[in-house]
Each structure stands twice: as structure tokens, then as C-alpha cells.
Motif scaffolding. Structure first.
Motif, PDB file in Angstrom:
ATOM      1  N   LYS A 215      -7.415 -25.291   3.646  1.00 34.13           N
ATOM      2  CA  LYS A 215      -7.557 -24.445   2.460  1.00 34.13           C
ATOM      3  C   LYS A 215      -6.656 -23.234   2.657  1.00 34.13           C
ATOM      4  O   LYS A 215      -6.787 -22.508   3.647  1.00 34.13           O
ATOM      5  CB  LYS A 215      -9.007 -24.009   2.292  1.00 34.13           C
ATOM      6  N   VAL A 216      -5.727 -23.031   1.706  1.00 35.14           N
ATOM      7  CA  VAL A 216      -4.811 -21.903   1.777  1.00 35.14           C
ATOM      8  C   VAL A 216      -4.649 -21.303   0.383  1.00 35.14           C
ATOM      9  O   VAL A 216      -4.949 -21.946  -0.618  1.00 35.14           O
ATOM     10  CB  VAL A 216      -3.426 -22.315   2.345  1.00 35.14           C
ATOM     11  N   SER A 217      -4.164 -20.075   0.350  1.00 39.58           N
ATOM     12  CA  SER A 217      -3.989 -19.378  -0.922  1.00 39.58           C
ATOM     13  C   SER A 217      -2.819 -18.412  -0.799  1.00 39.58           C
ATOM     14  O   SER A 217      -2.556 -17.880   0.282  1.00 39.58           O
ATOM     15  CB  SER A 217      -5.269 -18.617  -1.263  1.00 39.58           C
ATOM     16  N   THR A 218      -2.145 -18.187  -1.934  1.00 35.55           N
ATOM     17  CA  THR A 218      -1.044 -17.227  -1.952  1.00 35.55           C
ATOM     18  C   THR A 218      -0.864 -16.702  -3.369  1.00 35.55           C
ATOM     19  O   THR A 218      -1.397 -17.269  -4.324  1.00 35.55           O
ATOM     20  CB  THR A 218       0.276 -17.849  -1.439  1.00 35.55           C
ATOM     21  N   THR A 219      -0.099 -15.652  -3.484  1.00 33.10           N
ATOM     22  CA  THR A 219       0.310 -15.140  -4.788  1.00 33.10           C
ATOM     23  C   THR A 219       1.788 -15.434  -4.963  1.00 33.10           C
ATOM     24  O   THR A 219       2.602 -15.135  -4.076  1.00 33.10           O
ATOM     25  CB  THR A 219       0.045 -13.629  -4.902  1.00 33.10           C
ATOM     26  N   ILE A 220       2.120 -16.027  -6.098  1.00 34.67           N
ATOM     27  CA  ILE A 220       3.500 -16.359  -6.436  1.00 34.67           C
ATOM     28  C   ILE A 220       3.890 -15.508  -7.636  1.00 34.67           C
ATOM     29  O   ILE A 220       3.162 -15.485  -8.637  1.00 34.67           O
ATOM     30  CB  ILE A 220       3.631 -17.861  -6.768  1.00 34.67           C
ATOM     31  N   PHE A 221       4.998 -14.817  -7.540  1.00 36.48           N
ATOM     32  CA  PHE A 221       5.400 -13.919  -8.609  1.00 36.48           C
ATOM     33  C   PHE A 221       6.189 -14.677  -9.678  1.00 36.48           C
ATOM     34  O   PHE A 221       7.409 -14.574  -9.779  1.00 36.48           O
ATOM     35  CB  PHE A 221       6.134 -12.704  -8.051  1.00 36.48           C
ATOM     36  N   ALA A 222       5.410 -15.441 -10.438  1.00 37.93           N
ATOM     37  CA  ALA A 222       5.915 -16.215 -11.570  1.00 37.93           C
ATOM     38  C   ALA A 222       4.715 -16.472 -12.477  1.00 37.93           C
ATOM     39  O   ALA A 222       3.567 -16.461 -12.021  1.00 37.93           O
ATOM     40  CB  ALA A 222       6.523 -17.533 -11.098  1.00 37.93           C
ATOM     41  N   PRO A 223       4.942 -16.714 -13.753  1.00 37.76           N
ATOM     42  CA  PRO A 223       3.830 -16.990 -14.666  1.00 37.76           C
ATOM     43  C   PRO A 223       3.044 -18.239 -14.247  1.00 37.76           C
ATOM     44  O   PRO A 223       3.613 -19.214 -13.741  1.00 37.76           O
ATOM     45  CB  PRO A 223       4.521 -17.211 -16.017  1.00 37.76           C
ATOM     46  N   VAL A 224       1.747 -18.193 -14.460  1.00 31.00           N
ATOM     47  CA  VAL A 224       0.862 -19.299 -14.087  1.00 31.00           C
ATOM     48  C   VAL A 224       1.361 -20.620 -14.667  1.00 31.00           C
ATOM     49  O   VAL A 224       1.412 -21.635 -13.965  1.00 31.00           O
ATOM     50  CB  VAL A 224      -0.596 -19.014 -14.538  1.00 31.00           C
TER      51      VAL A 224
ATOM     52  N   ARG B   7      -5.724 -24.874  -7.627  1.00 26.67           N
ATOM     53  CA  ARG B   7      -6.262 -23.956  -8.634  1.00 26.67           C
ATOM     54  C   ARG B   7      -5.238 -22.848  -8.867  1.00 26.67           C
ATOM     55  O   ARG B   7      -4.605 -22.365  -7.931  1.00 26.67           O
ATOM     56  CB  ARG B   7      -7.585 -23.358  -8.175  1.00 26.67           C
ATOM     57  N   PHE B   8      -5.124 -22.457 -10.117  1.00 26.38           N
ATOM     58  CA  PHE B   8      -4.140 -21.469 -10.541  1.00 26.38           C
ATOM     59  C   PHE B   8      -4.867 -20.391 -11.330  1.00 26.38           C
ATOM     60  O   PHE B   8      -5.675 -20.703 -12.204  1.00 26.38           O
ATOM     61  CB  PHE B   8      -3.097 -22.109 -11.466  1.00 26.38           C
ATOM     62  N   SER B   9      -4.563 -19.134 -11.051  1.00 28.33           N
ATOM     63  CA  SER B   9      -5.151 -18.051 -11.839  1.00 28.33           C
ATOM     64  C   SER B   9      -4.156 -16.891 -11.911  1.00 28.33           C
ATOM     65  O   SER B   9      -3.265 -16.770 -11.079  1.00 28.33           O
ATOM     66  CB  SER B   9      -6.487 -17.584 -11.258  1.00 28.33           C
ATOM     67  N   GLU B  10      -4.339 -16.068 -12.931  1.00 28.80           N
ATOM     68  CA  GLU B  10      -3.477 -14.911 -13.114  1.00 28.80           C
ATOM     69  C   GLU B  10      -4.280 -13.656 -12.808  1.00 28.80           C
ATOM     70  O   GLU B  10      -5.146 -13.267 -13.575  1.00 28.80           O
ATOM     71  CB  GLU B  10      -2.946 -14.861 -14.549  1.00 28.80           C
ATOM     72  N   GLU B  11      -4.016 -13.075 -11.642  1.00 29.77           N
ATOM     73  CA  GLU B  11      -4.708 -11.857 -11.233  1.00 29.77           C
ATOM     74  C   GLU B  11      -4.007 -10.622 -11.787  1.00 29.77           C
ATOM     75  O   GLU B  11      -4.625  -9.598 -11.987  1.00 29.77           O
ATOM     76  CB  GLU B  11      -4.796 -11.776  -9.705  1.00 29.77           C
ATOM     77  N   GLN B  12      -2.713 -10.738 -11.975  1.00 26.59           N
ATOM     78  CA  GLN B  12      -1.919  -9.670 -12.589  1.00 26.59           C
ATOM     79  C   GLN B  12      -0.846 -10.335 -13.427  1.00 26.59           C
ATOM     80  O   GLN B  12      -0.457 -11.469 -13.175  1.00 26.59           O
ATOM     81  CB  GLN B  12      -1.316  -8.747 -11.541  1.00 26.59           C
ATOM     82  N   GLU B  13      -0.385  -9.637 -14.436  1.00 32.68           N
ATOM     83  CA  GLU B  13       0.590 -10.214 -15.351  1.00 32.68           C
ATOM     84  C   GLU B  13       1.854 -10.650 -14.607  1.00 32.68           C
ATOM     85  O   GLU B  13       2.413  -9.893 -13.816  1.00 32.68           O
ATOM     86  CB  GLU B  13       0.959  -9.211 -16.445  1.00 32.68           C
ATOM     87  N   GLY B  14       2.262 -11.883 -14.852  1.00 29.52           N
ATOM     88  CA  GLY B  14       3.479 -12.404 -14.238  1.00 29.52           C
ATOM     89  C   GLY B  14       3.305 -12.890 -12.820  1.00 29.52           C
ATOM     90  O   GLY B  14       4.286 -13.231 -12.157  1.00 29.52           O
TER      91      GLY B  14
END
Length: 146
Positions: free
Chosen positions: A6-15, A95-102
């Protein structure tokens, strides 16, 4: 089911952009280490329940071929596949979510659906170590795509 990684990251692109890229499993080998080849197994659109893929995967012990079925897809939030690799019966959940815009928070999990295995099985122990290492590299690779 037994959790393997199980891993998670933030990607700076629209969901929606991240969802479209990763749910086209023909791209999987571009970012997940150990995927030797992957191709569509039918003509359904990507991210569609019932879509199949044929994958050649490098695992401890050698190369394995498996069929992967998309069993759940809720654009742009959830994507779930199940493979027919005997002795493991893998399941992948994205799973994909938008925590901040973009920016897209991307969560990736792998499980074994094989009910004959236990948490202490040798194959589970080996897969956990192997998949944990690969998954970390995969997220770095994926972030670099964007």
C-alpha cells in the motif's frame, strides 16, 4: 484478502488526467517496474468494467503471464483489477482524490485473493517485500510522467 503493498503520493496534475493515464493499463509497464509487457485482451475502452489485459510480469522466481480483468471503475475516483495468476490471485486497487486544485492524491494497493494463503505464507512474505520496493519506485516513476 491479504494486503501485499500500500503506497500513496501526490501528483501535481488534475485527477482526471492521472486517472485516464493510469487506467489505460497499456501504460502500466511505463511506470511499474517488472512489467515486461502488457496489452489489451479485448476491444473494450480502457477503464471499462470487463476490459481485459494480458500481462507478462517479472516476479521472484521468474516471468509469469496473467490475464487482468477490470472489475470496478468509477471515473475519476476508483479503479480495481483482478488477475488470474495462480497461487496469488492478485487484486490492484487505485484511488484518486483531489486534495488541492490541480493535484491528485493517488493511493495504490495490492492484495492476494487466494484463500489458501495465510499472512505467514512464504509467498506472501516474499511478495510483500518485493511489491513494497517496486511500488515505491513506481510512484516516483509515475510522478515523473507528470
Amino acid at each position: 484478502m491479504i494486503e501485499l503493498a500500500k503506497v500513496s503520493t501526490t501528483i501535481f496534475a488534475p485527477v482526471a488526467v492521472v486517472f485516464d493515464y493510469v487506467t489505460n493499463m497499456e501504460n502500466y509497464g511505463e511506470w511499474f517496474p517488472g512489467v515486461m509487457a502488457i496489452r489489451s485482451g479485448n476491444n473494450l475502452p480502457h477503464a471499462t468494467v470487463g476490459k481485459t489485459y494480458l500481462e507478462t510480469l517479472q516476479l521472484p522466481g521468474g516471468e509469469h503471464e496473467l490475464s487482468i480483468d477490470v472489475v470496478q471503475s468509477e471515473a475519476p475516483r476508483l479503479f480495481l483489477t483482478q488477475g488470474d495468476l495462480e497461487g496469488i490471485l492478485p487484486q490492484m486497487t487505485m484511488r484518486f482524490s483531489e486534495e488541492q486544485e490541480g493535484a491528485c492524491t493517488f493511493d495504490l494497493q495490492y492484495h492476494s485473493r487466494d484463500s489458501s494463503l495465510s499472512e505467514e505464507s512464504e509467498i506472501i512474505t516474499a511478495l510483500r517485500k518485493d511489491l513494497a520496493e517496486r511500488a515505491v519506485v513506481a510512484l516516483v516513476n509515475l510522478k515523473n510522467k507528470f
